[in-house]
Design an enzyme around this catalytic site. Structure first.
Site, PDB file in Angstrom:
ATOM      1  N   LYS A 118     -14.900  -2.531   8.194  1.00 13.19           N
ATOM      2  CA  LYS A 118     -14.517  -3.523   7.189  1.00 13.19           C
ATOM      3  C   LYS A 118     -15.679  -4.425   6.792  1.00 13.19           C
ATOM      4  CE  LYS A 118      -9.534  -3.917   7.508  1.00 13.19           C
ATOM      5  NZ  LYS A 118      -8.411  -4.796   7.785  1.00 13.19           N
ATOM      6  N   LYS A 200      -6.224   8.533   4.504  1.00 14.24           N
ATOM      7  CA  LYS A 200      -4.866   8.204   4.939  1.00 14.24           C
ATOM      8  C   LYS A 200      -4.080   7.496   3.838  1.00 14.24           C
ATOM      9  CE  LYS A 200      -5.441   3.940   7.508  1.00 14.24           C
ATOM     10  NZ  LYS A 200      -5.364   3.221   8.757  1.00 14.24           N
ATOM     11  N   LYS A 203      -2.063   1.193   1.228  1.00 16.29           N
ATOM     12  CA  LYS A 203      -1.449   0.308   0.242  1.00 16.29           C
ATOM     13  C   LYS A 203      -2.346   0.124  -0.970  1.00 16.29           C
ATOM     14  CE  LYS A 203       1.143  -2.505   3.549  1.00 16.29           C
ATOM     15  NZ  LYS A 203       1.049  -3.703   4.386  1.00 16.29           N
TER      16      LYS A 203
END
Ligand code: TRP
Length: 333
Positions: A118, A200, A203
């Protein structure tokens, strides 16, 4: 030994970022619902402070907190069986976060995989402190309630390991304050993006890559029909070489509480489109009742706000007692 005795207290959290999709449902929410029946002391938190580790639009975040609560309730999380609350409303989370952060070697945070990925993709400037210290806040969530068990996805195992280390180090210094929490891993599928099965289901990104819990039957049909498979027209399970079809098999198995082997046997000799069609039926049958309940709850925000209010009171009652004890052992009471 009864299962109730096995799990003394369960705690878990879910971030109110965007609307939950099928991967969140099959990966976390469904197991939360099942665990309510196996333990009579269950606490689930909408972890809004965690969501703030990345920039959030205030109005959107406010909606997301309520929508996620609605979604949890619609999926079957029962406020009579579980405490459901908003993390930021119980102030002791951040207090314990600080106390734990003073015991956290930064070398342990440097090696967290999620931080490493991240922080590399942070949008502007250098990544914020909150993103770095986020696992300590997660440890505080769990330890504040002295939870014995934590249902987590495999992406969170490293954070739970850190929580266990922090609990041990704290206990060593101050006496036996915290039980050492254990993960409940469950048998959860990791759903793939329908358009790009090597990624994957997430959202963010193109909507066509995921099934949202709010998708209508027509949209579900379109998305599944158009999901990327390969040129072999048969139903087999081989995630490495056939990620697309394997993802559909896995979804099907998860929805039916079955296994990928059984699904492949049931579809042997059939074509990819046969699986897709049956999967659409299964998804629609599963999601329609949830969507009805979501609609109903959306029209009764007083009830939803009350659930959060009651949850906050119940969670606070536990948090205050434990935090008072922690303050005393640390010497700041
Ligand atoms: N970090 C978790 C996630 O991103 C969410 C979370 C926050 C959590 N606090 C927690 C999960 C405590 C389990 C227990 O998915």
């Amino acid at each position: 030994m009864s299962t109730v005795a096995k799990f003394k207290r369960i705690f878990s959290g879910i971030q109110p970022t965007g609307f939950p999709h099928l991967g969140n449902y099959l990966g976390a929410i469904r197991s939360w619902v099942k665990l309510q029946e196996q333990c009579d002391d269950v606490i689930y938190s909408v972890v809004d402070l965690h969501a703030l580790t990345v920039p959030q639009d205030p109005l959107q975040l406010r909606d997301n907190i309520r929508n996620l609560t609605i979604c949890l309730l619609a999926c079957g999380v029962d406020p009579d069986k579980s405490i459901v609350f908003q993390q930021s409303k119980v102030l002791q989370h951040t207090g314990l976060y600080w106390l734990l952060s003073c015991r956290t070697p930064s070398s342990k945070l440097n090696t967290q995989t999620q931080w490493k990925t991240k922080s590399r993709t942070a949008q502007v400037g250098t990544p914020p402190l909150g993103l770095y210290s986020y696992p300590v806040l997660m440890a505080a969530d769990i330890l504040l309630y002295k939870a014995s068990h934590v249902p987590v996805g495999d992406d969170q195992i490293q954070h739970l390991e850190l929580t266990r280390d922090l609990a041990k180090s704290f206990n060593k210094l101050y006496g036996n304050v915290f039980p050492i929490p254990r993960p409940i891993l469950g048998n959860v599928p990791r759903l793939r993006n329908l358009r790009y099965p090597d990624q994957k289901m997430s959202k963010s990104g193109e909507d066509s890559g995921r099934i949202n819990l709010t998708d209508s039957p027509d949209i579900i049909r379109k998305k599944i029909r158009r999901s990327v498979t390969d040129s072999i027209n048969a139903v087999t399970y081989d995630p490495a070489s056939r990620p697309g079809i394997s993802n559909l098999v896995e979804t099907y198995a998860a929805l039916q509480d079955s296994t990928v082997e059984k699904v492949c046997t049931a579809f042997s000799g059939k074509q990819t489109v046969d699986l897709k069609d049956k999967l659409v039926d299964l998804l629609v049958a599963h999601l329609i009742p949830i969507q009805r309940k979501m609609d109903q709850l959306s029209n009764d925000m007083t009830y939803v706000d009350n659930v959060l209010y009651d949850g906050c009171n119940k969670a606070s009652n536990i948090a205050v007692v434990n935090y008072t004890e922690i303050e005393a052992v640390v010497g700041i009471s």
